[in-house]
Each structure stands twice: as C-alpha cells, then as structure tokens.
Design a protein around this motif. Structure first.
Motif, PDB file in Angstrom:
ATOM      1  N   ARG A 146       5.563   5.881  11.741  1.00  0.00           N
ATOM      2  CA  ARG A 146       6.725   5.666  12.601  1.00  0.00           C
ATOM      3  C   ARG A 146       6.247   5.434  14.026  1.00  0.00           C
ATOM      4  N   THR A 147       7.007   4.651  14.777  1.00  0.00           N
ATOM      5  CA  THR A 147       6.631   4.332  16.150  1.00  0.00           C
ATOM      6  C   THR A 147       7.683   4.890  17.095  1.00  0.00           C
ATOM      7  N   ALA A 186       4.631  10.716  14.069  1.00  0.00           N
ATOM      8  CA  ALA A 186       4.863   9.395  14.641  1.00  0.00           C
ATOM      9  C   ALA A 186       3.728   8.975  15.568  1.00  0.00           C
ATOM     10  N   GLU A 219       4.914   0.865  12.262  1.00  0.00           N
ATOM     11  CA  GLU A 219       6.141   0.282  11.741  1.00  0.00           C
ATOM     12  C   GLU A 219       6.771  -0.634  12.786  1.00  0.00           C
ATOM     13  N   GLN A 244      11.553   3.910  17.738  1.00  0.00           N
ATOM     14  CA  GLN A 244      12.509   4.926  18.170  1.00  0.00           C
ATOM     15  C   GLN A 244      12.213   5.218  19.639  1.00  0.00           C
TER      16      GLN A 244
END
Length: 434
Positions: A128-129, A165, A213, A217
């Motif tokens: 996750r970023t 993340a 990804e 967020q």
C-alpha cells in the motif's frame, strides 16, 4: 548527502522553556505551530541514481540514503511511544530512507527536494502507498527526512509503514536538503513536491524487493492538510500516469487561510504567540513569491523590520524565532501591515486565493474524512466546517471526525495529529477503529 544543522541554542523565554521541557534527545517538536529542530539524521548512501548537477525530469531519483532501521514491531512501538504516539498500530519493523529527487519550484523551474520514505521490513511484495504531509517548520531540520523515528515529525510516517504501507513524506521545497527558502503555504509547490516524491519512491522501492500500489492514501497535518488536499486533487485529475487517489484524510488544516484563519488571527482567536509568528511568516513568505511590500518597514515595526525576514531563512531554529519576535501583533505590525492581512489586495490577494482553493470546485471520488480537534488554538475549526461546506457544494458530503479536546503537551492542535494518526492508520489499513 550528509547534512548537519545546528542544534537550537538555549533560551530563557517562558515559551521556549515550555517547549524544551518536552523535547527528547535529538527530537523535534511543534511548539506554537513551529518546530524546534534537533540534530539531523544521517546514514550511509544506499543508491545514488545520478552524478553531477545536470537537471533531471520531475520525480527523477538523485540519491537514496538509509537513515535507520527498527528491526521489530516492538522497536517501532517504543519509538512511537517516545514521540507520544500510540505504538499499538505497529505490526512490522521498518527502514527509513532519505530520497533526493528533481521537482520544480513555484515558478516551474527545476530544483532539488528531499523527503522521507519508510518501508515495512517484512511486508508484502506489493505495498500500500501512503503520503503524509507535515506541519509548519522554519529550520531545514524541521522536516521528516531530517528527524529520527521517535519524533513528532516522523512518527505518523513510521506508524503507517509499521502497519504495512510504503509511506512517503515530502520535506517541502527549501526544507531538508533542498536549496532556497521555503515557500510556506504555497499549495501548488507543495503539491508538485509531494507528487514528485511519489515518483522517486516508485523508482527506488524495487531495489528493496517491493513495488508500490497505484492507489495512494493521502493524509497530512496542519500546513500539510492543505498539501494533502492539493495532492489528492492532482492524483484524481490524472496528473501522474501511474498513481491514483485511494483515500484522503487531512487533519486540522487552515484550508481557508485568507478568509478564515487570518481574520481569526487578527481577532485574537489563536494562541497569541502563534498569531505573531503566523502573521510574520505570511508576509515574509508570500512576499518572496509576489510583491507584497517593498521594504520590511512598511509592514513590520522597528526593531523587527531589521530582523524578521532573516528568521525565516531556513537556518534559524524555532527557538530563535520565538525569541526574535514580540508577544503581540501590535508590537510586530505597522498599521499598513495589519491592513494588508485584514483586507488583502493585489498580489497577496491573488496568492491567498490559490491557497484557499484546496476545498473548492472539486469533489473527491475516493473515501474522504476531515479530522479536527475541539478548541484547536491554532487552526480554528471554522476552516474544517468551511471545507466540508465547499466540498458539499461540489457534490460530496464528507464526514468530519471531531477528535474532541485532545491534548499533546498543552496543545489541542498538536494533539489532533497524535489522535488522528492512530485512527487514520487503522482506517487506511482496513482495521477497525477503536
């Protein structure tokens, strides 16, 4: 890339004593909205991508420097606790890197910037970023890549990474190792610095065995709340061919800086010393980009007209700024200076319109929440109410999360960053909020 900045000198002022009382060794702390910088964090150069000084494309990685490793979730939790944050969110150990990369200045000219990347040590290959934008600082050290993991500045970045993340945090232009003065509250350059750091991180992360990804967020605190909205808007508009907006969670922002925050400042609704510092920073920073005044004496009273501009040169610490400014606006501003802030006109009005547009004329398509603290003494909560109203006018009703009268070392503003970080980490990670 080993840069060492001076530690803050001792001070006898009551404000500085209160700030120093909560500083750990080598730490930084936002006090009256400004960071008192600690020693720079340095490490071994890990992956230089370009030598020489030729200009690169936006987001091109220049170098990556490993700053620290926290080998376990327990080590991360200890560092988060040291900064006053909840260590229970930690699921992984982390490694922190300083990335130096090409971006553009407020006039569109190529320049260098730095930022922090923190990765989970044992996370999945595709990560996750998350992008986190930090609050106001004046010294170059007052930036995530110049701060250790157990500090107010870096703790949110470390927390997101420890939850799995890949997390980036721009230092902003003129902060960290970047050249020139910092264009404070210039949302367009905060946006480009944030977007280009994501590009640099995408180039570097495969060297660690990971990939990012596409969805990002986005979150940010105080000054960084506006920067987060600027980045979210750019991602949604497709300004990068790879990254897309995945979620948006700004915290305690001065979203309507000219229309809400400055009037509150002049009316005495902010912490008094914060009001003095923000008034000075507004005039000095915006004058660097637009002709707001010809001579400091037009807007600042003696003797401050001879010294205030230099306090915002990136080499002075928060403590030096506190000592070098008066305690009241009446001592700082001339009648003309106060009038400029009360009724902005000309270039200043134009610059403030750009800053104040972060919530207007667009509607986030990704899940969005606005976080605030009851009784915030620095970013008045009318900013958050106004942002929600503007987003609703564009067709999206964004929930506001009122964190209540949270406190961090006597500040509800700072407390909102601590309290919101835990909630946002869990929300972004898909965990159930407490």
């Amino acid at each position: 890339m080993r840069t060492r900045m001076p530690s803050p000198p001792p001070s006898s002022s009551r404000t500085a004593r209160r700030c120093r009382a909560v500083l750990g060794a080598g730490a930084s702390l936002l006090c009256c909205g400004l960071l008192l910088g600690g020693p720079a964090v340095t490490g071994a150069v890990a992956a230089p991508a370009r030598t020489g000084h030729e200009e690169g494309a936006r987001g091109e990685l220049v170098s990556a420097e490993k700053l620290y490793t926290l080998a376990s979730a327990q080590a991360v939790a200890a560092e988060l606790g040291r900064a006053g944050f909840d260590g229970a969110v930690a699921r992984h150990g982390v490694a922190g890197y300083r990335l130096v990369y090409w971006t553009v200045d407020p006039h569109g000219r190529p320049t260098l910037a730095s930022g922090l990347l923190v990765l989970p040590l044992d996370g999945e290959r595709r990560l996750r970023t998350v992008s986190f934008a930090h609050g106001t600082g004046v010294h170059r050290n007052d930036s995530p890549s110049m701060s250790g993991p157990g500090t107010f500045l870096s703790a949110p970045v470390v927390a997101h990474a420890a939850a799995g993340a890949a997390t980036v945090a721009p230092d902003y232009l003129g902060m960290g190792t970047g050249p020139g003065p910092h264009p404070w509250m210039d949302v367009p350059s905060e946006t480009t610095a944030s977007l280009d750091l994501l590009r640099a991180a995408r180039a570097f992360v495969p060297r660690t065995g990971h990939a990012l990804e596409r969805t990002v967020q986005v979150t940010g605190f105080s000054q960084g709340a506006s920067a987060a909205l600027g980045l979210g808007r750019a991602l949604q508009a497709g300004e990068d061919h790879w990254f897309r907006l995945g979620a948006l969670a700004p915290v305690s922002g001065a979203y309507d800086f000219g229309g809400t925050e400055l009037p509150a400042l002049l009316a005495g609704r902010l912490d008094p010393k914060s009001g003095v510092v923000y008034a000075a920073y507004t005039l000095v920073a915006f004058n660097r980009l637009q002709p707001v005044y010809d001579r400091p004496g037009e807007v600042f009273r003696a003797p401050y007209d001879q010294s205030v501009e230099a306090l915002f040169d990136g080499a002075h610490t928060g403590e030096q700024l506190m000592r070098g400014t008066p305690d009241t606006l009446g001592e700082l501003l001339t009648a003309h200076g106060r009038e400029l802030l009360a009724h902005p006109a000309g270039p200043l009005a134009a610059a403030l319109r750009a800053t104040d547009a972060v919530c207007r004329d667009w509607a986030p398509h990704a899940p969005t929440r606005l976080y605030m603290a009851t009784g915030d003494e620095q970013a008045v909560t009318d900013n958050t109410a106004g942002c929600r109203k503007a987003l609703r006018a564009s067709g999206v009703d964004v929930p506001v999360v009122d964190l209540g009268p949270v406190d961090h070392h006597g500040s509800r503003h700072l407390g909102s960053n601590v309290a919101a970080t835990t909630r946002i980490v869990r929300w972004f990670a898909g965990l159930r909020e407490r």
